[in-house]
Design a protein around this motif. Structure first.
Motif, PDB file in Angstrom:
ATOM      1  N   TYR A 357     -12.119   2.932   7.858  1.00 41.84           N
ATOM      2  CA  TYR A 357     -13.222   3.555   6.739  1.00 41.84           C
ATOM      3  C   TYR A 357     -13.482   4.980   7.338  1.00 41.84           C
ATOM      4  O   TYR A 357     -14.402   5.759   6.954  1.00 41.84           O
ATOM      5  CB  TYR A 357     -14.516   2.672   6.750  1.00 41.84           C
ATOM      6  N   ASP A 358     -13.011   5.240   8.612  1.00 41.26           N
ATOM      7  CA  ASP A 358     -13.136   6.509   9.172  1.00 41.26           C
ATOM      8  C   ASP A 358     -14.643   6.863   9.306  1.00 41.26           C
ATOM      9  O   ASP A 358     -15.172   7.837   8.742  1.00 41.26           O
ATOM     10  CB  ASP A 358     -12.467   7.760   8.509  1.00 41.26           C
ATOM     11  N   VAL A 359     -15.288   5.899  10.066  1.00 40.96           N
ATOM     12  CA  VAL A 359     -16.743   6.105  10.215  1.00 40.96           C
ATOM     13  C   VAL A 359     -17.147   6.284  11.832  1.00 40.96           C
ATOM     14  O   VAL A 359     -18.277   6.115  12.049  1.00 40.96           O
ATOM     15  CB  VAL A 359     -17.372   4.873   9.701  1.00 40.96           C
ATOM     16  N   GLY A 360     -16.043   6.742  12.715  1.00 45.42           N
ATOM     17  CA  GLY A 360     -16.473   6.825  13.979  1.00 45.42           C
ATOM     18  C   GLY A 360     -15.469   7.084  14.658  1.00 45.42           C
ATOM     19  O   GLY A 360     -13.992   7.602  14.178  1.00 45.42           O
ATOM     20  N   TYR A 361     -15.558   6.605  16.111  1.00 47.59           N
ATOM     21  CA  TYR A 361     -14.595   6.981  17.098  1.00 47.59           C
ATOM     22  C   TYR A 361     -14.283   5.916  18.012  1.00 47.59           C
ATOM     23  O   TYR A 361     -15.079   5.318  18.277  1.00 47.59           O
ATOM     24  CB  TYR A 361     -15.006   8.087  18.101  1.00 47.59           C
ATOM     25  N   ILE A 362     -13.252   5.873  18.770  1.00 47.60           N
ATOM     26  CA  ILE A 362     -12.730   4.978  19.694  1.00 47.60           C
ATOM     27  C   ILE A 362     -12.493   5.208  20.962  1.00 47.60           C
ATOM     28  O   ILE A 362     -11.720   6.124  20.906  1.00 47.60           O
ATOM     29  CB  ILE A 362     -11.825   4.044  18.906  1.00 47.60           C
ATOM     30  N   CYS A 363     -13.020   4.337  21.969  1.00 45.82           N
ATOM     31  CA  CYS A 363     -12.385   4.690  23.213  1.00 45.82           C
ATOM     32  C   CYS A 363     -12.111   3.350  23.906  1.00 45.82           C
ATOM     33  O   CYS A 363     -12.349   2.328  23.425  1.00 45.82           O
ATOM     34  CB  CYS A 363     -12.952   5.659  24.102  1.00 45.82           C
ATOM     35  N   LYS A 364     -11.343   3.495  25.027  1.00 44.94           N
ATOM     36  CA  LYS A 364     -11.079   2.175  25.796  1.00 44.94           C
ATOM     37  C   LYS A 364     -12.171   1.576  26.395  1.00 44.94           C
ATOM     38  O   LYS A 364     -12.955   2.144  26.917  1.00 44.94           O
ATOM     39  CB  LYS A 364     -10.161   2.698  27.094  1.00 44.94           C
ATOM     40  N   PRO A 365     -12.006   0.281  26.266  1.00 47.34           N
ATOM     41  CA  PRO A 365     -13.231  -0.528  27.174  1.00 47.34           C
ATOM     42  C   PRO A 365     -13.200  -0.390  28.278  1.00 47.34           C
ATOM     43  O   PRO A 365     -12.357  -0.122  29.176  1.00 47.34           O
ATOM     44  CB  PRO A 365     -12.976  -1.900  26.560  1.00 47.34           C
ATOM     45  N   GLU A 366     -14.301  -0.421  29.079  1.00 49.71           N
ATOM     46  CA  GLU A 366     -14.475  -0.577  30.691  1.00 49.71           C
ATOM     47  C   GLU A 366     -13.828   0.643  31.244  1.00 49.71           C
ATOM     48  O   GLU A 366     -13.328   0.588  32.274  1.00 49.71           O
ATOM     49  CB  GLU A 366     -14.050  -1.827  30.964  1.00 49.71           C
ATOM     50  N   ASN A 367     -14.037   2.049  30.522  1.00 47.48           N
ATOM     51  CA  ASN A 367     -13.235   3.013  30.993  1.00 47.48           C
ATOM     52  C   ASN A 367     -14.332   4.267  31.032  1.00 47.48           C
ATOM     53  O   ASN A 367     -14.176   4.969  29.792  1.00 47.48           O
ATOM     54  CB  ASN A 367     -12.024   3.219  30.364  1.00 47.48           C
ATOM     55  N   PRO A 368     -15.076   4.297  31.674  1.00 50.20           N
ATOM     56  CA  PRO A 368     -16.228   5.660  31.810  1.00 50.20           C
ATOM     57  C   PRO A 368     -15.296   7.038  31.561  1.00 50.20           C
ATOM     58  O   PRO A 368     -16.047   7.933  30.538  1.00 50.20           O
ATOM     59  CB  PRO A 368     -16.733   5.510  33.122  1.00 50.20           C
ATOM     60  N   GLN A 369     -14.126   7.289  31.974  1.00 49.87           N
ATOM     61  CA  GLN A 369     -13.573   8.595  31.896  1.00 49.87           C
ATOM     62  C   GLN A 369     -13.188   8.754  30.339  1.00 49.87           C
ATOM     63  O   GLN A 369     -13.324   9.747  29.686  1.00 49.87           O
ATOM     64  CB  GLN A 369     -12.402   8.737  32.888  1.00 49.87           C
ATOM     65  N   SER A 370     -12.623   7.657  29.614  1.00 50.13           N
ATOM     66  CA  SER A 370     -12.297   7.629  28.521  1.00 50.13           C
ATOM     67  C   SER A 370     -13.471   7.882  27.516  1.00 50.13           C
ATOM     68  O   SER A 370     -13.359   8.753  26.560  1.00 50.13           O
ATOM     69  CB  SER A 370     -11.557   6.398  28.032  1.00 50.13           C
ATOM     70  N   LEU A 371     -14.537   7.247  27.937  1.00 51.79           N
ATOM     71  CA  LEU A 371     -15.848   7.747  27.204  1.00 51.79           C
ATOM     72  C   LEU A 371     -16.201   8.980  27.209  1.00 51.79           C
ATOM     73  O   LEU A 371     -16.752   9.697  26.207  1.00 51.79           O
ATOM     74  CB  LEU A 371     -17.049   6.791  27.510  1.00 51.79           C
ATOM     75  N   VAL A 372     -16.171   9.548  28.266  1.00 51.37           N
ATOM     76  CA  VAL A 372     -16.513  11.169  28.511  1.00 51.37           C
ATOM     77  C   VAL A 372     -15.559  11.969  27.637  1.00 51.37           C
ATOM     78  O   VAL A 372     -16.170  12.849  27.129  1.00 51.37           O
ATOM     79  CB  VAL A 372     -16.583  11.412  30.172  1.00 51.37           C
TER      80      VAL A 372
END
Length: 412
Positions: A357-372
């Motif tokens: 539904y293209d309502v957000g973004y995804i990053c890897k779990p338990e990965n602070p650098q991916s979140l940043v």
């Protein structure tokens, strides 16, 4: 269409708990009585997410509460005493749920001598809430609906909350028996339904969590809202609002904030209660982070404005959580046009919903650098399209009236 039926809901969580299962149970019963159905609730005293009985309740004895109106159905709430742990470890929660099961059986025995109830809603977790429901059916022939908000046993094993193999084998065996014997089984996401069907080959109804889009809605002007909570318009607010337990893996937020500690643009807000909050505060203090703020749960009166204040909403899960639960906070975020950044693996319900539904973004779990990395990308993107997608999804797919009405048609 169901007309003038009677419902019994059995759960450890109920109104006035402000979040998670207690919130949804309260809204479900409120919706049913407003449609003219009579409802009975067997629960304990409000305690989540604070893990202590909330005032004005004391929680020491059984308590009966009754509510009636000329235009609505009748409501009777039985509150049962049970052990509420201040530190909800796996063993402590098992003890709590066992004591509630024991005390709830006294109310079930009492109800056997009253007029028959038509439908019994056993809400998991805890999964053994199906036992008093099936016991009532044995004597009164009611219809049992086993509704699963959280695959509790799988979660306890996957997240290492308990480590006794023989105990898990027993719990899975009991769970399969309940799944087999219930008249209907329902759950909140396609991914959870797939996992349930791996346990037992039977139909499982999709009964997702909902939102009232008349109470939670999009507000365009964020500047006034940011100022109200003490932030400036040029700050990019990343908000986590919900339960604060170890299983959420919220240390990822603290570690990401540490990576961005010299970037004045980003502010992280962790809002809520839970036993892991003090650990996160100690981590933030240890890093000397000025970009992380901790807030208590916000009152319902300002909650819509609070959600709208954020530029980005964080939904954080550990990798092992997968389809063991679907974060209930998502419905409120979508209704306000909130943009989400979730930690999720492919082929899970959360991942599929965000991408489909293209309502957000995804990053890897338990990965602070991916979140940043995702935060830096999102902060420069035009996200207006995703906001409209979120609002449209909430109105079309998870509005409270549509969700509950459709579910009642399926169990009729």
């Amino acid at each position: 269409m169901l007309v003038n039926k009677s419902f019994l809901l059995i759960s450890t969580n109920y109104f006035p708990e402000p979040t998670a299962t207690g919130k949804y149970n309260g809204e479900l019963i409120d919706w049913l009585i407003k449609k003219g159905h009579n409802c009975t609730v067997i629960t304990t005293y409000p305690h989540y997410p604070f893990w202590k009985v909330q005032s004005p309740y004391k929680g020491r004895f059984f308590k009966k509460e009754t509510f009636s109106s000329a235009n609505y159905g009748k409501l009777t709430v039985y509150r049962c005493p049970c052990y509420i742990p201040s530190v909800p470890s796996g063993a402590n929660r098992l003890l709590m749920e066992s004591t509630f099961l024991f005390s709830s059986l006294f109310i079930i025995a009492r109800l056997l001598f009253k007029k028959k109830l038509d439908y019994i809603l056993a809400i998991a977790p805890p999964f053994h809430m199906a036992l008093p429901a099936l016991l009532y059916r044995f004597f009164k022939k009611a219809i049992v609906i086993f509704h699963i908000q959280d695959l509790q046993v799988d979660a306890a094993q996957g997240l290492g909350m308990l480590n006794n193999k023989l105990l898990f084998n027993l719990l899975y065996k009991i769970e399969r028996m309940f799944l087999k014997k219930a008249d209907f089984v329902s759950s909140i996401s396609d991914g959870m339904i797939r996992k349930i069907k791996l346990k037992i080959n039977r139909e499982v109804i999709l009964f997702p969590n909902w939102v009232d889009t008349n109470q939670l809605y999009y507000i365009k002007d964020k500047t006034v809202l940011k100022n109200k909570w003490g932030y400036s318009d040029n700050q990019f607010i990343c908000l986590y609002s919900g339960g604060i337990g170890e299983k959420q893996g919220l240390d990822t937020i603290i570690n990401a904030a540490n990576l961005l500690k010299h970037n004045n643009k980003f502010k992280f807000i962790i809002c809520g209660s839970g036993q892991y909050k003090s650990t996160l505060q100690q981590m933030a203090d240890g890093y000397n982070l000025q970009n992380v703020h901790f807030l208590p749960l916000q009152d319902k009166a300002v909650f819509n404005e609070f959600l709208n204040m954020a530029d980005l909403h964080l939904i954080i899960q550990k990798s092992q959580a997968g389809d063991l639960a679907l974060p209930s906070k998502l419905t409120s975020i979508l209704a306000t046009g909130g943009i989400t950044l979730v930690t999720a693996n492919p082929q899970t319900s959360l991942y599929d919903l965000i991408t489909k539904y293209d309502v957000g973004y995804i990053c890897k779990p338990e990965n602070p650098q991916s979140l940043v990395d995702e935060l830096l990308n999102i902060s420069t993107e035009n996200i207006e399209g995703k906001k409209l997608n979120a609002i449209s999804y909430a109105r079309k797919h998870i509005h409270i009236d549509n969700v509950i009405a459709e579910f009642l048609l399926k169990i009729n």
